[in-house]
Design a protein around this motif. Structure first.
Motif, PDB file in Angstrom:
ATOM      1  N   ASN A  61       0.799  -1.234   0.000  1.00  0.00           N
ATOM      2  CA  ASN A  61       0.000   0.000   0.000  1.00  0.00           C
ATOM      3  C   ASN A  61       0.827   1.279   0.000  1.00  0.00           C
ATOM      4  O   ASN A  61       0.290   2.353  -0.241  1.00  0.00           O
ATOM      5  CB  ASN A  61      -0.928   0.037   1.226  1.00  0.00           C
ATOM      6  N   ALA A  62       2.113   1.198   0.286  1.00  0.00           N
ATOM      7  CA  ALA A  62       3.029   2.353   0.303  1.00  0.00           C
ATOM      8  C   ALA A  62       2.476   3.521   1.114  1.00  0.00           C
ATOM      9  O   ALA A  62       2.367   4.643   0.635  1.00  0.00           O
ATOM     10  CB  ALA A  62       3.357   2.790  -1.121  1.00  0.00           C
ATOM     11  N   ASP A  63       2.128   3.267   2.378  1.00  0.00           N
ATOM     12  CA  ASP A  63       1.617   4.317   3.262  1.00  0.00           C
ATOM     13  C   ASP A  63       2.716   5.239   3.775  1.00  0.00           C
ATOM     14  O   ASP A  63       2.484   6.416   4.016  1.00  0.00           O
ATOM     15  CB  ASP A  63       0.888   3.693   4.464  1.00  0.00           C
ATOM     16  N   LEU A  64       3.931   4.703   4.007  1.00  0.00           N
ATOM     17  CA  LEU A  64       5.058   5.491   4.531  1.00  0.00           C
ATOM     18  C   LEU A  64       6.235   5.416   3.574  1.00  0.00           C
ATOM     19  O   LEU A  64       6.422   4.419   2.880  1.00  0.00           O
ATOM     20  CB  LEU A  64       5.502   4.958   5.896  1.00  0.00           C
ATOM     21  N   ARG A  65       7.054   6.469   3.594  1.00  0.00           N
ATOM     22  CA  ARG A  65       8.291   6.435   2.820  1.00  0.00           C
ATOM     23  C   ARG A  65       9.249   5.456   3.487  1.00  0.00           C
ATOM     24  O   ARG A  65       9.381   5.431   4.716  1.00  0.00           O
ATOM     25  CB  ARG A  65       8.918   7.828   2.749  1.00  0.00           C
ATOM     26  N   TRP A  66       9.960   4.686   2.685  1.00  0.00           N
ATOM     27  CA  TRP A  66      10.882   3.696   3.220  1.00  0.00           C
ATOM     28  C   TRP A  66      12.006   4.349   4.012  1.00  0.00           C
ATOM     29  O   TRP A  66      12.534   3.747   4.954  1.00  0.00           O
ATOM     30  CB  TRP A  66      11.441   2.816   2.096  1.00  0.00           C
ATOM     31  N   SER A  67      12.356   5.563   3.658  1.00  0.00           N
ATOM     32  CA  SER A  67      13.423   6.247   4.388  1.00  0.00           C
ATOM     33  C   SER A  67      13.051   6.466   5.860  1.00  0.00           C
ATOM     34  O   SER A  67      13.914   6.457   6.729  1.00  0.00           O
ATOM     35  CB  SER A  67      13.744   7.586   3.713  1.00  0.00           C
ATOM     36  N   ARG A  68      11.755   6.610   6.134  1.00  0.00           N
ATOM     37  CA  ARG A  68      11.303   6.777   7.523  1.00  0.00           C
ATOM     38  C   ARG A  68      11.346   5.466   8.298  1.00  0.00           C
ATOM     39  O   ARG A  68      11.422   5.461   9.527  1.00  0.00           O
ATOM     40  CB  ARG A  68       9.875   7.342   7.562  1.00  0.00           C
ATOM     41  N   LEU A  69      11.284   4.364   7.582  1.00  0.00           N
ATOM     42  CA  LEU A  69      11.278   3.055   8.234  1.00  0.00           C
ATOM     43  C   LEU A  69      12.670   2.437   8.340  1.00  0.00           C
ATOM     44  O   LEU A  69      12.870   1.505   9.110  1.00  0.00           O
ATOM     45  CB  LEU A  69      10.374   2.092   7.452  1.00  0.00           C
ATOM     46  N   ALA A  70      13.630   2.954   7.579  1.00  0.00           N
ATOM     47  CA  ALA A  70      14.943   2.309   7.479  1.00  0.00           C
ATOM     48  C   ALA A  70      15.642   2.181   8.831  1.00  0.00           C
ATOM     49  O   ALA A  70      16.103   1.089   9.194  1.00  0.00           O
ATOM     50  CB  ALA A  70      15.817   3.071   6.485  1.00  0.00           C
ATOM     51  N   MET A  71      15.746   3.249   9.588  1.00  0.00           N
ATOM     52  CA  MET A  71      16.483   3.210  10.858  1.00  0.00           C
ATOM     53  C   MET A  71      15.818   2.296  11.889  1.00  0.00           C
ATOM     54  O   MET A  71      16.493   1.430  12.476  1.00  0.00           O
ATOM     55  CB  MET A  71      16.662   4.622  11.423  1.00  0.00           C
TER      56      MET A  71
END
Length: 195
Positions: free
Chosen positions: A105-115
């Motif tokens: 669904n791509a709700d969040l940018r992956w950059s926000r989830l990476a850490m």
């Protein structure tokens, strides 16, 4: 809190019921779930009315493979790797489902989830490495490694269950949750045979 405590019994029960095996425990646990599901179908809310043959078979298969496969893998993980490691591995379930959900669904940018994801993965790896290093002899190393593999198998089974179950529930005219759970309970009870 009660749900979390009951979920935690999955990791305590296999050690508490020795000399009974994980298979014995699964048979008792899911036979009770199956019988309770059939009894609850006496109430209209639990009856699988309006659920076709194919979705009913899917629910029964999910109950058999999902519940029983997960429990046997988790119980084996506890038996071979101890009670500390499997909950940490299987505890990745919400993270894994969040990744899958975000992927579809791509709700969040992956950059926000990476850490956060990197920190969780690093923590799980450190715990698993520590468990293997703490195991004394080579045979015990192999036993712990097998237990960790069982924990990851339990995680994989529950991820597959969660994805397939969510898909079935989202279908147009999806089943009523109580009736769907009842059919899964029947599925978990149907395949209880001592090998």
């Amino acid at each position: 809190m009660a749900t979390g405590a009951l979920w935690g019994l999955t990791f305590v029960a296999p050690r508490a019921v020795v000399p009974f095996s994980a298979v014995d425990l699964a048979i008792a646990r899911y036979m009770i779930f199956g019988v309770a599901s059939v009894v609850l179908m006496a109430w209209p809310a639990f009856r699988p009315r309006g659920i076709g043959l194919k979705p009913s078979l899917v629910a029964i298969a999910l109950g058999s493979a999902g519940y029983i496969g997960y429990f046997l893998a988790a119980a084996s993980a506890v038996r071979y790797a101890g009670a500390a490691v499997p909950p940490l591995v299987i505890g990745l379930l919400p993270v894994a489902l969040a990744i899958i959900g975000n992927w579809t669904n791509a709700d969040l940018r992956w950059s926000r989830l990476a850490m956060p994801l990197a920190m969780i993965i690093a923590g799980v790896l450190l715990i698993n490495v520590r468990a293997v290093l703490d195991a004394g002899e080579l045979t015990e190393h192999n036993t712990v490694l097998f237990g960790i593999a069982c924990a990851y198998a339990a995680l994989a089974v529950w991820i597959a269950y969660g994805v397939l179950n969510a898909k079935a529930m989202r279908d147009v005219g999806g089943p009523h949750p109580l009736a769907w759970t009842g059919l899964q309970g029947v599925g978990s009870g149907l395949c209880q045979r001592r090998p």
